[in-house]
Design a protein around this motif. Structure first.
Motif, PDB file in Angstrom:
ATOM      1  N   UNK A   5       2.223   9.357   6.214  1.00 53.07           N
ATOM      2  CA  UNK A   5       2.080   7.939   6.488  1.00 53.07           C
ATOM      3  C   UNK A   5       3.322   7.128   6.193  1.00 53.07           C
ATOM      4  N   UNK A   6       4.425   7.794   5.922  1.00 52.33           N
ATOM      5  CA  UNK A   6       5.673   7.110   5.581  1.00 52.33           C
ATOM      6  C   UNK A   6       6.259   6.429   6.815  1.00 52.33           C
ATOM      7  N   UNK A   7       6.671   5.184   6.668  1.00 58.45           N
ATOM      8  CA  UNK A   7       7.248   4.456   7.798  1.00 58.45           C
ATOM      9  C   UNK A   7       8.733   4.787   7.922  1.00 58.45           C
ATOM     10  N   UNK A   8       9.309   4.402   9.043  1.00 63.24           N
ATOM     11  CA  UNK A   8      10.739   4.655   9.285  1.00 63.24           C
ATOM     12  C   UNK A   8      11.610   3.938   8.269  1.00 63.24           C
ATOM     13  N   UNK A   9      11.301   2.662   7.998  1.00 65.57           N
ATOM     14  CA  UNK A   9      12.145   1.910   7.078  1.00 65.57           C
ATOM     15  C   UNK A   9      11.990   2.402   5.645  1.00 65.57           C
ATOM     16  N   UNK A  10      10.806   2.927   5.290  1.00 64.48           N
ATOM     17  CA  UNK A  10      10.618   3.465   3.946  1.00 64.48           C
ATOM     18  C   UNK A  10      11.386   4.777   3.783  1.00 64.48           C
ATOM     19  N   UNK A  11      11.451   5.570   4.836  1.00 64.97           N
ATOM     20  CA  UNK A  11      12.176   6.846   4.738  1.00 64.97           C
ATOM     21  C   UNK A  11      13.685   6.627   4.688  1.00 64.97           C
ATOM     22  N   UNK A  12      14.168   5.521   5.272  1.00 66.57           N
ATOM     23  CA  UNK A  12      15.597   5.242   5.253  1.00 66.57           C
ATOM     24  C   UNK A  12      16.018   4.493   3.997  1.00 66.57           C
ATOM     25  N   UNK A  61      16.971   3.688   0.280  1.00 61.11           N
ATOM     26  CA  UNK A  61      17.677   4.533  -0.686  1.00 61.11           C
ATOM     27  C   UNK A  61      16.917   4.688  -1.995  1.00 61.11           C
ATOM     28  N   UNK A  62      15.968   3.796  -2.294  1.00 68.57           N
ATOM     29  CA  UNK A  62      15.285   3.870  -3.578  1.00 68.57           C
ATOM     30  C   UNK A  62      13.950   4.601  -3.497  1.00 68.57           C
ATOM     31  N   UNK A  63      13.572   5.137  -2.344  1.00 63.99           N
ATOM     32  CA  UNK A  63      12.305   5.852  -2.245  1.00 63.99           C
ATOM     33  C   UNK A  63      12.544   7.353  -2.365  1.00 63.99           C
ATOM     34  N   UNK A  64      11.549   8.034  -2.917  1.00 58.91           N
ATOM     35  CA  UNK A  64      11.621   9.482  -3.077  1.00 58.91           C
ATOM     36  C   UNK A  64      11.259  10.135  -1.750  1.00 58.91           C
ATOM     37  N   UNK A  65      12.008  11.143  -1.314  1.00 56.56           N
ATOM     38  CA  UNK A  65      11.680  11.800  -0.040  1.00 56.56           C
ATOM     39  C   UNK A  65      10.308  12.461  -0.099  1.00 56.56           C
ATOM     40  N   UNK A  66       9.624  12.501   1.039  1.00 56.50           N
ATOM     41  CA  UNK A  66       8.277  13.055   1.097  1.00 56.50           C
ATOM     42  C   UNK A  66       8.224  14.521   0.745  1.00 56.50           C
ATOM     43  N   UNK A  67       9.212  15.298   1.180  1.00 56.09           N
ATOM     44  CA  UNK A  67       9.194  16.729   0.873  1.00 56.09           C
ATOM     45  C   UNK A  67       9.385  16.982  -0.617  1.00 56.09           C
ATOM     46  N   UNK A  68      10.054  16.074  -1.318  1.00 51.12           N
ATOM     47  CA  UNK A  68      10.223  16.234  -2.767  1.00 51.12           C
ATOM     48  C   UNK A  68       8.897  16.035  -3.496  1.00 51.12           C
ATOM     49  N   UNK A 113      -2.739  13.882  -1.771  1.00 51.40           N
ATOM     50  CA  UNK A 113      -2.201  12.523  -1.720  1.00 51.40           C
ATOM     51  C   UNK A 113      -0.719  12.529  -1.352  1.00 51.40           C
ATOM     52  N   UNK A 114       0.030  13.530  -1.830  1.00 49.96           N
ATOM     53  CA  UNK A 114       1.454  13.568  -1.478  1.00 49.96           C
ATOM     54  C   UNK A 114       1.660  13.907  -0.004  1.00 49.96           C
ATOM     55  N   UNK A 115       0.803  14.763   0.559  1.00 45.37           N
ATOM     56  CA  UNK A 115       0.896  15.060   1.997  1.00 45.37           C
ATOM     57  C   UNK A 115       0.537  13.823   2.807  1.00 45.37           C
ATOM     58  N   UNK A 116      -0.521  13.113   2.395  1.00 48.24           N
ATOM     59  CA  UNK A 116      -0.891  11.880   3.095  1.00 48.24           C
ATOM     60  C   UNK A 116       0.208  10.829   2.990  1.00 48.24           C
ATOM     61  N   UNK A 117       0.823  10.730   1.844  1.00 46.50           N
ATOM     62  CA  UNK A 117       1.899   9.759   1.651  1.00 46.50           C
ATOM     63  C   UNK A 117       3.097  10.102   2.527  1.00 46.50           C
ATOM     64  N   UNK A 132       0.835  -1.200   0.000  1.00 49.44           N
ATOM     65  CA  UNK A 132       0.000   0.000   0.000  1.00 49.44           C
ATOM     66  C   UNK A 132       0.871   1.252   0.000  1.00 49.44           C
ATOM     67  N   UNK A 133       2.038   1.184   0.645  1.00 47.08           N
ATOM     68  CA  UNK A 133       2.937   2.335   0.642  1.00 47.08           C
ATOM     69  C   UNK A 133       3.507   2.559  -0.747  1.00 47.08           C
ATOM     70  N   UNK A 134       3.795   1.493  -1.473  1.00 48.21           N
ATOM     71  CA  UNK A 134       4.297   1.647  -2.835  1.00 48.21           C
ATOM     72  C   UNK A 134       3.236   2.239  -3.741  1.00 48.21           C
ATOM     73  N   UNK A 135       1.988   1.824  -3.573  1.00 44.29           N
ATOM     74  CA  UNK A 135       0.909   2.364  -4.385  1.00 44.29           C
ATOM     75  C   UNK A 135       0.713   3.844  -4.093  1.00 44.29           C
ATOM     76  N   UNK A 136       0.763   4.220  -2.820  1.00 49.21           N
ATOM     77  CA  UNK A 136       0.625   5.615  -2.434  1.00 49.21           C
ATOM     78  C   UNK A 136       1.785   6.443  -2.975  1.00 49.21           C
ATOM     79  N   UNK A 137       2.980   5.888  -2.941  1.00 52.22           N
ATOM     80  CA  UNK A 137       4.141   6.587  -3.476  1.00 52.22           C
ATOM     81  C   UNK A 137       4.032   6.752  -4.988  1.00 52.22           C
ATOM     82  N   UNK A 138       3.515   5.738  -5.641  1.00 55.75           N
ATOM     83  CA  UNK A 138       3.330   5.826  -7.089  1.00 55.75           C
ATOM     84  C   UNK A 138       2.328   6.909  -7.441  1.00 55.75           C
ATOM     85  N   UNK A 139       1.220   6.967  -6.717  1.00 54.77           N
ATOM     86  CA  UNK A 139       0.223   8.006  -6.969  1.00 54.77           C
ATOM     87  C   UNK A 139       0.786   9.394  -6.708  1.00 54.77           C
TER      88      UNK A 139
END
Length: 112
Positions: A57-64, A66-73, A50-54, A20-27
């Motif tokens: 709702x970002x988890x600690x391991x998702x924020x750490x 290396x292949x995920x886009x930062x939330x502020x971006x 949706x980007x604010x919600x994503x 679900x986190x990947x789907x939210x990140x994709x959106x």
């Protein structure tokens, strides 16, 4: 012959919340692009929400990771897309007086 002591029963794996986190990140990364290309304000506002919600709702391991886009971006990208949708209100496109748009050119006057 079947040996009942060697039979291992099937156990369904635990649900992974990463899908679900990947789907939210994709959106949150594709909706700003859709808003820029279509210049649709509703899609622009949806991308901001949706980007604010994503990001929230970002988890600690998702924020750490290396292949995920930062939330502020993603929030910055969606705000830029929203600004692009409202840009024609403040900078209307210039009309070329000689051109008639995508249609055929204007007829030439008959020579006398």
């Amino acid at each position: 012959m079947r040996r009942p002591d060697l039979v291992v029963p099937y156990q369904e794996p635990a649900a992974n919340s990463g899908d679900s986190a990947e789907f939210s990140s994709t959106l949150s990364s594709t909706l700003p692009m859709a808003a820029i290309f279509t210049r649709n304000r509703y899609i622009g506002w949806a991308s901001v929400v949706i980007s604010i919600q994503s990001w929230l709702g970002e988890s600690e391991e998702a924020s750490k990771s290396s292949n995920s886009t930062p939330g502020y971006f993603t929030i910055g990208m969606s705000l830029m897309a929203l600004a692009v949708t409202y840009l024609p209100m403040f900078m209307p496109p210039q009309l070329n007086r000689g051109a008639t748009g995508t249609g055929a050119p204007a007829p030439m006057p008959a020579a006398a």
